[in-house]
Design a protein around this motif. Sequence first.
Motif, PDB file in Angstrom:
ATOM      1  N   ALA A  67      16.509  -2.884   4.692  1.00 25.11           N
ATOM      2  CA  ALA A  67      16.438  -1.425   4.667  1.00 25.11           C
ATOM      3  C   ALA A  67      15.109  -0.994   4.062  1.00 25.11           C
ATOM      4  CB  ALA A  67      17.594  -0.848   3.855  1.00 25.11           C
ATOM      5  N   ILE A  68      14.821   0.266   4.201  1.00 26.86           N
ATOM      6  CA  ILE A  68      13.686   0.863   3.496  1.00 26.86           C
ATOM      7  C   ILE A  68      14.249   1.873   2.508  1.00 26.86           C
ATOM      8  CG2 ILE A  68      11.695   2.415   3.675  1.00 26.86           C
ATOM      9  CD1 ILE A  68      10.876   1.010   6.187  1.00 26.86           C
ATOM     10  N   TYR A  69      13.998   1.614   1.235  1.00 27.61           N
ATOM     11  CA  TYR A  69      14.414   2.534   0.181  1.00 27.61           C
ATOM     12  C   TYR A  69      13.275   3.517  -0.075  1.00 27.61           C
ATOM     13  CZ  TYR A  69      18.157  -0.805  -0.813  1.00 27.61           C
ATOM     14  OH  TYR A  69      19.256  -1.625  -0.707  1.00 27.61           O
ATOM     15  N   ILE A  70      13.603   4.791  -0.143  1.00 25.38           N
ATOM     16  CA  ILE A  70      12.601   5.801  -0.463  1.00 25.38           C
ATOM     17  C   ILE A  70      13.033   6.536  -1.725  1.00 25.38           C
ATOM     18  CG2 ILE A  70      11.777   6.088   1.914  1.00 25.38           C
ATOM     19  CD1 ILE A  70      13.477   8.668   2.058  1.00 25.38           C
ATOM     20  N   ALA A  71      12.085   6.837  -2.599  1.00 28.96           N
ATOM     21  CA  ALA A  71      12.415   7.485  -3.872  1.00 28.96           C
ATOM     22  C   ALA A  71      11.379   8.539  -4.205  1.00 28.96           C
ATOM     23  CB  ALA A  71      12.483   6.438  -4.984  1.00 28.96           C
ATOM     24  N   ASN A  72      11.796   9.512  -5.015  1.00 28.58           N
ATOM     25  CA  ASN A  72      10.821  10.492  -5.496  1.00 28.58           C
ATOM     26  C   ASN A  72       9.946   9.853  -6.565  1.00 28.58           C
ATOM     27  OD1 ASN A  72      13.342  10.500  -6.968  1.00 28.58           O
ATOM     28  ND2 ASN A  72      12.737  12.393  -8.015  1.00 28.58           N
ATOM     29  N   HIS A  73       8.673  10.204  -6.545  1.00 34.20           N
ATOM     30  CA  HIS A  73       7.658   9.577  -7.398  1.00 34.20           C
ATOM     31  C   HIS A  73       7.135  10.641  -8.355  1.00 34.20           C
ATOM     32  CE1 HIS A  73       4.932   6.630  -8.692  1.00 34.20           C
ATOM     33  NE2 HIS A  73       4.012   6.689  -7.759  1.00 34.20           N
ATOM     34  N   GLN A  74       7.523  10.558  -9.643  1.00 33.39           N
ATOM     35  CA  GLN A  74       7.207  11.640 -10.562  1.00 33.39           C
ATOM     36  C   GLN A  74       6.019  11.367 -11.483  1.00 33.39           C
ATOM     37  OE1 GLN A  74      10.742  13.799 -12.145  1.00 33.39           O
ATOM     38  NE2 GLN A  74      11.906  12.044 -11.378  1.00 33.39           N
TER      39      GLN A  74
END
Length: 245
Positions: A67-74
């Motif tokens: 899978a490709i995990y995507i996350a917010n980058h703060q």
Amino acid sequence: MLLILRVFLVIIYSILVCVFGCIWCLFSPRNPRHVATFGHLFGSLAPLFGVKVEMRKPEGAENYGNAIYIANHQNNYDMITASNIVQPSTVTVGKKSLLWVPFFGLLYWLTGNLLIDRDNRSKAHTTIGKVVDEFKRKRISFWMFPEGTRSRGRGLLPFKTGAFHAAVAAGVPIIPIVVSTTHNKIKLNRWKNGLVIIEMLPPVDVAAFEKESVRKLATHCRELMQAKLNELDAEVAEREANGKV
């Protein structure tokens, strides 16, 4: 005084993890399982920063395939928050300049992460091809920050489409991960810095967007993440106000 103590302990701990991590990885260099191991070690620094990290994952998340995990980058605190939820055999895609960060850069490469040259568009497109090839060759997942840069308090930024092109080309799901807002939350001279919630959302089936554009897939995922971010921030605010951290 608390700030100085924290900085000192973090530097010593990080150097030790990086040095011994590099030695450990030499026995099986660029094994993707190393990323989660050392990501969780850095995540264990959260209590030192006075932060309570609460993680939520869908049932069966440990059995997800490629899978490709995507996350917010703060901000830089992603290292002690988001890193806690990195799944086994998941590698990140980071900028090439990370290689030159003392101690950390070598560990980042040895653990199997993928380095890209963001200033070269043709090389960036080549990287997408590498991601697809890796999916075909082994059981592996990728972690990407679709915003492309740290938001630093500007909210969830517009998404770039690289991660979504790779997911469609490889035929793997997108799995969004949302971290509640940490901007201006962590003060190094304050003993307790409250609660951070990290939630993994259910997989998004890219096949449902085969007749749509990649941009629409990116927009859909961003809308899911924005709604969840709003929800988590509201929960954190309420629980902290009521002392239920």
